[in-house]
Design a protein around this motif. Structure first.
Motif, PDB file in Angstrom:
ATOM      1  N   ILE A  64      44.066  32.789  32.779  1.00 44.39           N
ATOM      2  CA  ILE A  64      42.828  32.974  33.540  1.00 44.39           C
ATOM      3  C   ILE A  64      43.043  32.587  35.003  1.00 44.39           C
ATOM      4  N   SER A  68      43.101  35.157  38.313  1.00 43.41           N
ATOM      5  CA  SER A  68      42.100  34.934  39.362  1.00 43.41           C
ATOM      6  C   SER A  68      42.724  34.810  40.745  1.00 43.41           C
ATOM      7  N   PHE A  97      40.166  40.144  28.757  1.00 41.60           N
ATOM      8  CA  PHE A  97      41.250  40.362  29.708  1.00 41.60           C
ATOM      9  C   PHE A  97      41.027  41.618  30.539  1.00 41.60           C
ATOM     10  N   LYS A  99      38.208  42.899  31.387  1.00 43.33           N
ATOM     11  CA  LYS A  99      37.172  42.569  32.371  1.00 43.33           C
ATOM     12  C   LYS A  99      37.737  41.719  33.505  1.00 43.33           C
ATOM     13  N   ALA A 100      38.639  40.797  33.171  1.00 42.63           N
ATOM     14  CA  ALA A 100      39.262  39.953  34.200  1.00 42.63           C
ATOM     15  C   ALA A 100      40.082  40.801  35.166  1.00 42.63           C
ATOM     16  N   ARG A 103      37.759  42.832  37.483  1.00 42.18           N
ATOM     17  CA  ARG A 103      37.156  42.032  38.565  1.00 42.18           C
ATOM     18  C   ARG A 103      38.074  41.931  39.771  1.00 42.18           C
ATOM     19  N   HIS A 104      39.363  42.119  39.551  1.00 42.77           N
ATOM     20  CA  HIS A 104      40.324  42.027  40.650  1.00 42.77           C
ATOM     21  C   HIS A 104      40.914  43.378  41.010  1.00 42.77           C
TER      22      HIS A 104
END
Length: 258
Positions: A64, A68, A97, A99-100, A103-104
């Protein structure tokens, strides 16, 4: 480019095997974080992969953190994939994952899971697999890795993760409870004489362990990867009274690739 995180060797083996089959190279997330190296450049025909274990039907804390902070230069819709290793199933960790990544600004093209030998031993009823089960999982895992590598080489848009039964319950109810009540290194201790080999210290991905007075001391920012307890050559590291008489597991990489 394949980023990986591995506590007991399973995910490193998978990452290295995929790299061998695809002509890519691997990079450790833990080493990147330790070196504060978060900027990476992709070539036009390079794939971007992430390989890591499932932790309590969710994402490891270190993964995570890495996602990020990572910055990918020259990303222009190259093929992006992930592979999760698990003892049984993934729950809805793949959804988290994807979705993570979104987001980037990264679009995920493929996601896969590989069942590997169990290493979680901190709860009643949880132990490592028998040698026979380990051997069977590794044999099937090797075939699964070849299959996944073919998907990657063909740039297939495919998601094939074994989410198991009641995946939402596991990821959205049990996982938060685990992260709230089980991320605690205070119960770690040794029972026996430490030979000061520093394997626990060097294997900790977040530099949470240091030798003090000839014994390992945990510093309060553990991510519960269990590398220390499984890699201790003397087998003297325990977690409260939950791990006595339980097995230890670390993938012998050289034996596995024979």
């Amino acid at each position: 480019m394949i980023f990986y995180f591995s506590g007991t060797g399973n995910s490193k083996w998978v990452a290295d095997s995929i790299a061998d089959n695809t002509g890519e190279h691997t990079l450790s997330m833990a080493e990147a974080i330790h070196g504060r190296d978060f900027i990476f450049e992709l070539s036009d025909d390079e794939v971007l992969g992430f390989v890591f274990p499932v932790h309590a039907w969710g994402l490891p804390l270190i993964v995570i953190r890495f996602i990020s902070q990572i910055r990918i230069v020259n990303y222009s819709c190259q093929y992006v994939f992930f592979v999760m290793t698990c003892g049984d199933d993934t729950g809805l960790a793949p959804n988290l994952f994807v979705k993570a990544l979104n987001r980037h600004g990264l679009h995920c093209n493929g996601g896969f899971s590989v069942q590997m030998p169990n290493s979680y031993i901190l709860m009643p009823g949880f132990d490592i697999d028998s040698k026979a089960v380990q051997k069977d999982k590794l044999a099937k895992g090797s075939e699964r890795v070849k299959e996944i590598s073919a998907y990657i080489n063909n740039r297939e848009n495919r998601f094939a993760c074994h989410k198991g039964v009641f995946p939402a319950l596991k990821t959205y109810i049990l996982k938060p409870l685990f992260f709230k009540y089980m991320i605690d290194d205070k119960p770690f201790h040794i029972e026996g004489a430490c030979n000061m080999c520093r394997v626990c210290e060097h294997s900790c991905p977040v530099s949470n362990i240091h030798l003090k007075g000839g014994e390992p001391v945990w510093s309060g920012h553990c991510i519960m990867c269990l590398a220390c307890i499984h890699r201790c050559p003397s087998g003297i590291i325990q977690y409260g009274n939950r791990t006595q008489n339980k097995g230890r597991y670390f993938l012998n990489y050289k034996e596995c690739i024979k």
